[in-house]
Design a protein around this motif. Structure first.
Motif, mmCIF file in Angstrom:
data_model
loop_
_atom_site.group_PDB
_atom_site.id
_atom_site.type_symbol
_atom_site.label_atom_id
_atom_site.label_comp_id
_atom_site.label_asym_id
_atom_site.label_seq_id
_atom_site.Cartn_x
_atom_site.Cartn_y
_atom_site.Cartn_z
ATOM 1 N N ALA A 192 0.552 -1.129 -0.547
ATOM 2 C CA ALA A 192 0.398 0.139 0.490
ATOM 3 C C ALA A 192 1.130 1.269 0.241
ATOM 4 C CB ALA A 192 -0.709 -0.529 1.450
ATOM 5 N N GLY A 193 1.876 0.949 0.978
ATOM 6 C CA GLY A 193 2.917 1.924 0.761
ATOM 7 C C GLY A 193 3.894 2.895 -0.575
ATOM 8 N N ARG A 194 4.370 1.113 -1.040
ATOM 9 C CA ARG A 194 5.690 1.011 -1.702
ATOM 10 C C ARG A 194 4.508 1.466 -3.673
ATOM 11 N NH1 ARG A 194 9.659 -1.826 0.431
ATOM 12 N NH2 ARG A 194 8.530 -2.337 2.797
ATOM 13 N N LEU A 195 5.959 1.375 -4.203
ATOM 14 C CA LEU A 195 6.300 1.729 -5.661
ATOM 15 C C LEU A 195 6.619 1.033 -6.290
ATOM 16 C CD1 LEU A 195 3.587 2.280 -8.691
ATOM 17 C CD2 LEU A 195 5.072 4.618 -8.438
ATOM 18 N N VAL A 196 6.692 -0.097 -6.744
ATOM 19 C CA VAL A 196 7.901 -0.885 -7.178
ATOM 20 C C VAL A 196 7.457 -0.798 -8.615
ATOM 21 C CG1 VAL A 196 8.496 -3.356 -7.186
ATOM 22 C CG2 VAL A 196 7.154 -2.166 -4.880
ATOM 23 N N ARG A 197 8.951 -0.274 -9.304
ATOM 24 C CA ARG A 197 9.194 -0.198 -10.517
ATOM 25 C C ARG A 197 9.194 -1.682 -10.989
ATOM 26 N NH1 ARG A 197 12.431 3.237 -8.753
ATOM 27 N NH2 ARG A 197 14.859 1.804 -9.242
ATOM 28 N N SER A 198 8.366 -1.477 -12.109
ATOM 29 C CA SER A 198 8.549 -3.084 -13.235
ATOM 30 C C SER A 198 9.898 -3.036 -13.456
ATOM 31 C CB SER A 198 8.164 -2.870 -14.585
ATOM 32 O OG SER A 198 8.051 -3.871 -15.289
ATOM 33 N N TRP A 199 10.941 -4.162 -13.511
ATOM 34 C CA TRP A 199 12.161 -5.028 -13.774
ATOM 35 C C TRP A 199 11.769 -5.907 -15.190
ATOM 36 C CZ3 TRP A 199 16.520 -2.424 -11.500
ATOM 37 C CH2 TRP A 199 17.164 -1.973 -10.863
ATOM 38 N N THR A 200 11.768 -5.229 -16.193
ATOM 39 C CA THR A 200 11.772 -6.143 -17.670
ATOM 40 C C THR A 200 12.530 -7.894 -17.294
ATOM 41 O OG1 THR A 200 12.437 -4.850 -18.907
ATOM 42 C CG2 THR A 200 9.787 -4.357 -18.880
ATOM 43 N N HIS A 201 13.576 -7.528 -17.237
ATOM 44 C CA HIS A 201 15.274 -8.462 -17.398
ATOM 45 C C HIS A 201 14.159 -10.120 -16.410
ATOM 46 C CE1 HIS A 201 16.228 -6.109 -14.177
ATOM 47 N NE2 HIS A 201 16.906 -7.231 -13.642
ATOM 48 N N LEU A 202 13.677 -9.353 -15.126
ATOM 49 C CA LEU A 202 12.994 -10.391 -14.004
ATOM 50 C C LEU A 202 11.833 -11.030 -14.175
ATOM 51 C CD1 LEU A 202 14.229 -9.120 -10.860
ATOM 52 C CD2 LEU A 202 14.758 -11.112 -11.881
ATOM 53 N N GLU A 203 10.811 -10.808 -15.673
ATOM 54 C CA GLU A 203 9.484 -11.096 -15.955
ATOM 55 C C GLU A 203 10.009 -12.299 -16.567
ATOM 56 O OE1 GLU A 203 7.264 -8.916 -18.612
ATOM 57 O OE2 GLU A 203 7.271 -7.113 -16.867
ATOM 58 N N ARG A 204 8.472 -13.242 -15.948
ATOM 59 C CA ARG A 204 8.427 -14.357 -16.425
ATOM 60 C C ARG A 204 6.808 -15.198 -16.163
ATOM 61 N NH1 ARG A 204 10.784 -14.596 -11.706
ATOM 62 N NH2 ARG A 204 11.425 -15.170 -10.044
ATOM 63 N N GLN A 205 6.301 -16.295 -16.696
ATOM 64 C CA GLN A 205 5.359 -16.355 -16.397
ATOM 65 C C GLN A 205 5.723 -17.575 -14.997
ATOM 66 O OE1 GLN A 205 2.275 -15.924 -17.867
ATOM 67 N NE2 GLN A 205 3.506 -14.705 -18.928
ATOM 68 N N ARG A 206 4.794 -16.834 -14.177
ATOM 69 C CA ARG A 206 4.590 -17.895 -12.919
ATOM 70 C C ARG A 206 3.734 -18.021 -11.355
ATOM 71 N NH1 ARG A 206 7.451 -14.875 -8.711
ATOM 72 N NH2 ARG A 206 9.319 -16.498 -8.245
ATOM 73 N N GLY B 222 6.890 -8.899 -12.678
ATOM 74 C CA GLY B 222 6.636 -9.096 -13.653
ATOM 75 C C GLY B 222 5.310 -9.509 -13.702
ATOM 76 N N PRO B 223 3.907 -10.711 -14.120
ATOM 77 C CA PRO B 223 2.749 -10.661 -14.272
ATOM 78 C C PRO B 223 2.191 -10.249 -12.939
ATOM 79 C CG PRO B 223 3.785 -12.168 -15.742
ATOM 80 C CD PRO B 223 4.932 -11.971 -14.742
ATOM 81 N N GLY B 224 1.457 -9.430 -12.644
ATOM 82 C CA GLY B 224 0.659 -8.852 -12.026
ATOM 83 C C GLY B 224 1.655 -7.423 -10.992
ATOM 84 N N GLU B 225 2.097 -7.098 -11.831
ATOM 85 C CA GLU B 225 3.160 -6.005 -11.007
ATOM 86 C C GLU B 225 2.378 -4.664 -11.051
ATOM 87 O OE1 GLU B 225 7.372 -4.160 -9.315
ATOM 88 O OE2 GLU B 225 7.343 -5.539 -11.586
ATOM 89 N N THR B 226 1.761 -4.996 -12.349
ATOM 90 C CA THR B 226 0.158 -3.846 -12.346
ATOM 91 C C THR B 226 -0.263 -3.506 -11.583
ATOM 92 O OG1 THR B 226 -0.756 -4.835 -13.486
ATOM 93 C CG2 THR B 226 0.595 -3.938 -14.591
ATOM 94 N N GLN B 227 -1.379 -4.305 -10.526
ATOM 95 C CA GLN B 227 -1.462 -4.164 -9.243
ATOM 96 C C GLN B 227 -1.066 -3.484 -8.416
ATOM 97 O OE1 GLN B 227 -4.627 -6.185 -8.394
ATOM 98 N NE2 GLN B 227 -4.485 -4.086 -6.820
ATOM 99 N N ILE B 228 0.069 -3.569 -8.011
ATOM 100 C CA ILE B 228 1.250 -2.359 -7.162
ATOM 101 C C ILE B 228 0.859 -1.059 -7.925
ATOM 102 C CG2 ILE B 228 3.208 -1.959 -6.310
ATOM 103 C CD1 ILE B 228 3.853 -4.693 -6.924
ATOM 104 N N GLU B 229 0.789 -0.931 -9.072
ATOM 105 C CA GLU B 229 1.163 0.559 -9.250
ATOM 106 C C GLU B 229 -0.583 1.269 -9.458
ATOM 107 O OE1 GLU B 229 2.017 -0.427 -13.780
ATOM 108 O OE2 GLU B 229 3.522 -0.201 -12.119
ATOM 109 N N MET C 78 -8.086 2.550 -4.703
ATOM 110 C CA MET C 78 -8.707 1.136 -5.066
ATOM 111 C C MET C 78 -8.100 -0.334 -4.602
ATOM 112 S SD MET C 78 -8.095 2.153 -9.411
ATOM 113 C CE MET C 78 -8.214 0.514 -9.326
ATOM 114 N N ILE C 79 -6.715 0.127 -4.018
ATOM 115 C CA ILE C 79 -6.463 -0.949 -2.791
ATOM 116 C C ILE C 79 -6.996 -1.225 -1.932
ATOM 117 C CG2 ILE C 79 -4.304 -1.730 -1.844
ATOM 118 C CD1 ILE C 79 -1.990 -0.771 -4.209
#
Length: 404
Positions: free
Chosen positions: A114-128, A136-143, A148-149
């Motif tokens: 809730a109090g964080r904004l974690v940037r996307s690190w595309t080199h770590l993205e993987r289907q998991r 990776g997948p799901g990180e848009t929720q953090i933004e 809404m949260i």
């Protein structure tokens, strides 16, 4: 006092639990935490150099980081940084197999982020699996917008309240049966699931892996003198368990709160066994067990097969002096009968002795007494079968009313 090497080993195990390859470990003594980076500037440079040398893409900090510290470390080192809380949440995100478990993990995740904004690190993205704590997948929720949260968290809490009510209804039915509930608790990887499988004949996932069990499991078993009891295998605890998880998993851990007996499974061969015990007791206290709720407990000192001969003899001698301890190996089965006997003795402590007069032809009645109680003696007198049996009062009442 925790052993530093054991603590590093545990953190490496946590990382390995989600498939992260650990290429280096660096212990640091932090005399005074820096508000900006936690570590001193020289220490940050050491980490940066080591990360570049090893080609590391992720730094795990075995401690709690503020959002500012996490962001500054990522900028200074040049790769993704995650703290202990985020790592544990990531494991739980991957392991939750049931709808309830995923609700709980998502609630904890949103609370943490809730109090964080974690940037996307595309080199770590993987289907998991999981919720994308490492990218990776799901990180848009953090933004997402904080409002809404908060709304999503409120919906999750309402759904979990429904789960809690349903679980309470199930408990109510069991208590009316009445079947006692025995809850296995302990530090993660202490051997709870292996012991659970041995006692119940179940095939719950039991691996040498941290947090192998996440979703609760209930199975019946029959210790001596008791017709039926329910055994509950619960999520393992860990030092510095995120408060978000303790809160989110209260619905699951209500099995522990409402149990008739708690069996605390300890890895007695672990160098930090005493510290792990303290961590488990701390979480139980947070749940209210041992405070307003006084639940009988037995300690199962597991993994005696992993001890050297001298340490093993010392542990066995210590356990023999206590009536609330059983030393055993869930893997080999040694000492498990002693634990079962201790469980039975504890659950039947409130049982009373009764002398019952039976027709010798009443085989069903005799069998019922053997199944539901502890038959101490039986003899014939005046063509009647006399049975001396130890029974719980509700069972005795059920027996005498069976033909009514």
């Amino acid at each position: 006092m925790r052993d530093n090497d054991a603590r590093l080993e545990e953190t490496a195990g946590l990382a390995a639990a989600i498939g992260v390859e650990v290429v280096g470990r660096m212990p640091f003594r932090v005399r005074q935490a820096r508000p900006a980076t936690l570590l001193g500037s020289g220490q940050v440079d050491q980490v940066k150099d080591r990360a570049e040398e090893q080609g590391a893409e992720l730094i795990v900090v075995d401690g709690a980081l503020t959002p500012v510290q996490q962001r500054n470390l990522e900028t200074a080192i040049g790769c993704k940084v995650i703290d202990r809380t985020g790592l544990i949440l990531e494991i739980f995100g991957e392991r939750a197999a049931t709808a309830e478990g995923r609700l709980q993990v998502e609630l904890a995740h949103l609370d943490y982020q809730a109090g964080r904004l974690v940037r996307s690190w595309t080199h770590l993205e993987r289907q998991r699996g999981g919720f994308g704590f490492l990218g990776g997948p799901g990180e848009t929720q953090i933004e997402a917008d904080r409002r809404m949260i908060r709304d999503r968290m409120a919906r999750l809490r309402r759904e979990l309240e429904g789960v809690s009510r349903t679980r309470g209804l199930h408990r109510g039915r069991r208590q009316r049966a009445p079947w006692p509930v025995v809850a296995l608790v302990g530090y993660t990887n202490a051997g709870k699931s292996t012991l659970f499988n041995r006692l119940t004949g179940a095939d719950v996932m039991a691996e040498d892996l941290l947090f192998a069990t996440l979703d609760p499991t209930l199975r019946q078993f029959s210790p001596p003198g008791i017709d039926r009891a329910m055994l509950s295998d619960t999520v393992g605890f860990v030092s510095e368990l995120p408060t978000q998880l303790v809160a989110a998993f209260k619905a699951t851990l209500e099995e522990v709160v409402s149990a008739d007996l708690i069996v605390h499974v300890r890895d007695i061969a672990h160098p930090d066994s005493d510290a792990q015990r303290a961590d488990v007791e701390k979480v139980l206290a947070e749940l209210g067990v041992g405070d307003e709720i006084v639940t009988p407990r037995i300690e199962a000192w597991n993994k005696i097969d992993a001890l050297d001969p001298d340490a093993r003899e010392a542990v066995l001698a210590d356990a023999a002096r206590r009536d609330d301890v059983a030393a055993l190996s869930a893997m080999t089965g040694e000492g498990v009968d002693d634990l079962v006997a201790a469980i039975s003795a504890n659950l039947t402590r409130a049982h009373r002795r009764y002398q019952i007069d039976l027709d010798p032809a009443d085989g069903a009645g005799a069998a019922w007494l053997h199944a539901h109680g502890e038959v101490i003696d039986q003899w014939m007198a005046d063509d009647r079968l006399m049975v001396e049996v130890r029974l719980a009062e509700p069972d005795y009442a059920r027996f005498i009313q069976r033909d009514a």
